[in-house]
Write an enzyme that holds these catalytic residues in place. Structure first.
Site, mmCIF file in Angstrom:
data_model
loop_
_atom_site.group_PDB
_atom_site.id
_atom_site.type_symbol
_atom_site.label_atom_id
_atom_site.label_comp_id
_atom_site.label_asym_id
_atom_site.label_seq_id
_atom_site.Cartn_x
_atom_site.Cartn_y
_atom_site.Cartn_z
ATOM 1 N N THR A 181 59.212 98.647 27.978
ATOM 2 C CA THR A 181 59.937 99.906 27.874
ATOM 3 C C THR A 181 60.611 99.968 26.510
ATOM 4 O O THR A 181 61.109 98.953 26.016
ATOM 5 C CB THR A 181 60.960 100.026 29.030
ATOM 6 O OG1 THR A 181 61.722 101.211 28.847
ATOM 7 C CG2 THR A 181 61.904 98.847 29.134
ATOM 8 N N GLU A 326 62.458 99.618 34.675
ATOM 9 C CA GLU A 326 63.080 98.430 35.270
ATOM 10 C C GLU A 326 63.205 98.529 36.788
ATOM 11 O O GLU A 326 63.507 97.545 37.455
ATOM 12 C CB GLU A 326 64.509 98.246 34.703
ATOM 13 C CG GLU A 326 64.600 97.848 33.250
ATOM 14 C CD GLU A 326 64.546 99.032 32.284
ATOM 15 O OE1 GLU A 326 63.947 100.067 32.639
ATOM 16 O OE2 GLU A 326 65.077 98.921 31.172
ATOM 17 N N LYS A 435 81.088 112.610 22.137
ATOM 18 C CA LYS A 435 82.530 112.484 22.309
ATOM 19 C C LYS A 435 83.231 113.355 21.283
ATOM 20 O O LYS A 435 83.259 113.043 20.093
ATOM 21 C CB LYS A 435 82.969 111.025 22.178
ATOM 22 C CG LYS A 435 84.371 110.832 22.736
ATOM 23 C CD LYS A 435 84.596 109.418 23.191
ATOM 24 C CE LYS A 435 85.747 109.356 24.169
ATOM 25 N NZ LYS A 435 86.099 108.030 24.576
ATOM 26 N N TRP A 440 84.491 113.939 26.626
ATOM 27 C CA TRP A 440 83.032 113.844 26.704
ATOM 28 C C TRP A 440 82.369 115.203 26.901
ATOM 29 O O TRP A 440 82.827 116.013 27.695
ATOM 30 C CB TRP A 440 82.620 112.948 27.878
ATOM 31 C CG TRP A 440 83.043 111.522 27.723
ATOM 32 C CD1 TRP A 440 83.987 110.877 28.455
ATOM 33 C CD2 TRP A 440 82.536 110.564 26.797
ATOM 34 N NE1 TRP A 440 84.106 109.574 28.032
ATOM 35 C CE2 TRP A 440 83.221 109.351 27.022
ATOM 36 C CE3 TRP A 440 81.564 110.607 25.790
ATOM 37 C CZ2 TRP A 440 82.971 108.205 26.288
ATOM 38 C CZ3 TRP A 440 81.319 109.458 25.056
ATOM 39 C CH2 TRP A 440 82.019 108.280 25.300
HETATM 40 P P1 AMP Z 1 61.847 104.969 31.455
HETATM 41 O O1 AMP Z 1 62.105 103.546 31.662
HETATM 42 O O2 AMP Z 1 61.099 105.267 30.201
HETATM 43 O O3 AMP Z 1 61.208 105.615 32.634
HETATM 44 O O4 AMP Z 1 63.255 105.688 31.245
HETATM 45 C C1 AMP Z 1 64.270 105.579 32.191
HETATM 46 C C2 AMP Z 1 65.391 106.506 31.818
HETATM 47 O O5 AMP Z 1 64.955 107.867 31.921
HETATM 48 C C3 AMP Z 1 66.563 106.424 32.747
HETATM 49 O O6 AMP Z 1 67.413 105.356 32.414
HETATM 50 C C4 AMP Z 1 67.217 107.777 32.535
HETATM 51 O O7 AMP Z 1 68.003 107.798 31.367
HETATM 52 C C5 AMP Z 1 66.039 108.681 32.314
HETATM 53 N N1 AMP Z 1 65.666 109.372 33.569
HETATM 54 C C6 AMP Z 1 64.747 109.031 34.470
HETATM 55 N N2 AMP Z 1 64.675 109.921 35.471
HETATM 56 C C7 AMP Z 1 65.605 110.875 35.199
HETATM 57 C C8 AMP Z 1 66.032 112.069 35.845
HETATM 58 N N3 AMP Z 1 65.499 112.498 36.972
HETATM 59 N N4 AMP Z 1 67.033 112.766 35.255
HETATM 60 C C9 AMP Z 1 67.600 112.361 34.097
HETATM 61 N N5 AMP Z 1 67.228 111.256 33.433
HETATM 62 C C10 AMP Z 1 66.237 110.511 33.970
#
Ligand code: AMP
Length: 538
Positions: A181, A326, A435, A440
């Site tokens: 990732t 993860e 910020k 925030w």
């Molecule tokens: P990845 O490992 O590339 O799938 O990215 C994971 C990250 O995507 C998470 O830690 C979130 O920040 C973001 N993410 C995944 N699903 C969502 C969702 N439904 N809404 C907002 N952010 C999301």
């Protein structure tokens, strides 16, 4: 109770025994290919036998560099079913990241789609562990290539053993898969999936209150098979005997719409940008996609307006879910509780645009800077921590593990609020929050607000440094063709129609043709921050 190991072998064997007639449809480089689970299982056994013959042993990593199609599905099962590790490689990464992760994972064999060969050829001199390359194409002919030794996938399958027995020597905690990732800074981080994690995750995906995947479903994963196992769908679908429809190489929203219609797909899954693209195609063409019972959306926040359009305008049920590489990845799903079904439409949409409640089997907590749990009041922000049998416990051979995995919890890096009903709402990545004057501002809220405007296709908001306020938001907006909307119109819309506080309004709105995206289709905020800084200097 019996201590029977959970293993991917039992998933493929179940499909083979119980669903031999069910179909798998795959868009390939030359057209549509259709076959059954019986044929798929036979080819998977053959592939497993030839991988063995090429010297792949228990624990070895085999990389795949491929689109979503039936051959990739065969690799999904053949590799772990001999005790080896399926390492799905993101085809959109820059060359130096590809060579880094292949070397870091120590891939022994790479299985590559024919049209993607040049990407591997470009980095071949940097690959230190690969002993054999296999090219996936629709025939047995070997293309001209600098990769060596190079085998034809179809030729190998034709020589494989259809009676080959999968491994019986698999512990449920053995590694079955791997996916890297991207990190905000530095090189990608490797996540290892165990047999146990993948099986339990599939079971969770079958629950009626999550995705409810079942035998009667016809599933089209738009989410790439190189990204968190296409959210586990190919594993669950095979185990349950669902019909699978793979969209193949270089898919476009148009191709997706055609496949959804032609093959009467019931569940499809992808990131919001995919659905924004599909929405535009649906607006222009006339497709009958009434068969769909769930468009699963995750990876980035699904804008409320998009959910409304799908559900109200098109009558297509929408499921918003959250997870990470993860977390295998399913962690939360936004399904309304029975007593929430009667709420007014806007309140229901508000809840559905949240990321939802934790799926059975996982634990979560949301903590402040000091590690204390924040109140579940829908307002107080904290970092989301996760724990459970399909949550990684470390990054593969990576020092960054110690910051992310603490006291048995995964620190997600996502800032969320939790309401009284347990629904989480992602406010931002810790690194994307703005910020301003000590307070925030959520870039996600502003983006969703902007995307609720009729003329806006996409919007991304980032922080820029500010002398007085430390940081201020600026927005990048893609307008619909020929739209005349101005910055002032949008600011007025945010403030007066959506009731955003004045100090939340972006200082600048830049109109651009396309928002730069990451390799998995999310807004590339790092690049936007740079562009914003440059623009401000001008
Ligand atoms: P990845 O490992 O590339 O799938 O990215 C994971 C990250 O995507 C998470 O830690 C979130 O920040 C973001 N993410 C995944 N699903 C969502 C969702 N439904 N809404 C907002 N952010 C999301």
């Amino acid at each position: 109770m019996m201590d029977t190991p959970l293993s991917i072998v039992s998933m493929i064997e179940r499909a083979e025994k119980l669903f031999p007639k069910k179909e798998i449809i795959s868009r390939t480089h030359s057209g549509i290919f259709e076959y059954t689970y019986k044929d798929m299982a036979e080819r998977t056994r053959k592939l497993a036998s030839v991988l063995k013959r090429l010297g792949v042993e228990k624990g070895d990593r085999v990389g795949t560099f491929a689109w979503n199609h039936h051959r990739h599905l065969e690799a999904y099962f053949a590799i772990p079913s001999i005790g080896a590790v399926l390492h799905t490689i993101n085809i959109r990464l820059p060359g130096e990241h590809i060579s880094y992760i292949v070397n870091h994972a120590e891939d022994k064999v790479l299985i590559i789609d024919i049209d993607l060969l040049p990407l591997i050829e470009r980095v071949k001199d940097d690959l230190t562990t690969v002993k054999a390359f296999i090219v996936m194409a629709d025939d047995t002919e070997l293309p001209e290539s600098t990769l060596e030794p190079l085998y034809s996938y179809e030729q190998l399958i034709s020589e494989g053993d259809a009676e080959f027995q999968f491994s019986t020597n698999i512990d449920e905690n053995d590694p079955a898969g791997m996916c890297y990732t991207s990190a905000t800074t530095g090189l990608p981080k490797g996540v290892v999936y165990s047999h146990r994690g993948i099986v339990l995750h599939s079971m969770a995906a079958g629950l009626v209150d999550t995705l409810g995947i079942s035998e009667s479903d016809r599933i089209l994963p738009v989410v790439p098979m190189f990204h968190a196992n296409a959210w586990g769908l190919p594993f669950a679908a095979t185990w349950f005997g669902s019909t699978q429809v793979f969209p193949g190489p270089q898919m476009t929203p148009q191709i997706i719409a055609e496949l959804l219609e032609k093959y009467k797909v019931t569940i499809t899954a992808g990131v919001p940008t995919v659905w924004l693209g599909l929405m535009q195609v649906l607006e222009k063409g006339s497709y009958n996609i009434d068969s769909i019972r769930a468009v699963v959306c995750g990876g980035s926040a699904a804008p409320k307006e998009m959910i409304r359009k799908f559900e109200v305008d098109y009558g297509i049920p929408f499921i918003h879910a959250y997870g990470m590489t993860e977390t295998t990845p399913l962690a939360t799903v936004a399904r309304l509780k029975s007593y929430q079904q009667d709420l007014p439409e806007d309140e229901r949409l508000e809840l559905r645009a949240k990321q939802g409640i934790i799926v059975p089997g996982l634990n979560m907590k949301v903590v402040d800077d000091k590690g204390n749990e924040v109140p579940h009041d829908g307002k107080t922000m904290g970092e989301l921590l996760l724990q459970g049998p399909w949550i990684a416990d470390s990054y593969y051979k990576d020092d960054r593990s110690k910051n992310a995995f603490v006291d048995g919890w995964l620190k997600t890096g996502d800032v969320v609020t939790v309401d009284e009903e347990g629904f989480i709402k992602i406010v931002d990545r810790t690194s994307d929050l703005i910020k301003s004057g000590g307070e925030w501002i959520s870039s996600v809220d502003l983006e969703n607000g902007l995307m609720a405007h009729d003329d806006v296709i996409e919007a991304a908001v980032v922080a820029v440094p500010h002398e007085k306020w430390m940081e201020r938001p600026v927005a990048f907006v893609v307008l619909k063709e020929n739209a005349q909307t101005t910055k002032d119109d949008l600011l007025h819309f945010l403030e007066h129609q959506l009731k955003f506080a004045r100090w939340w309004l972006p200082d600048e709105i830049y109109f651009i043709e396309e928002i730069p995206k990451t390799s998995v289709g999310k807004f590339l905020k790092r690049e936007l921050r740079e562009i914003a800084k440059e623009k401000i200097k001008q």
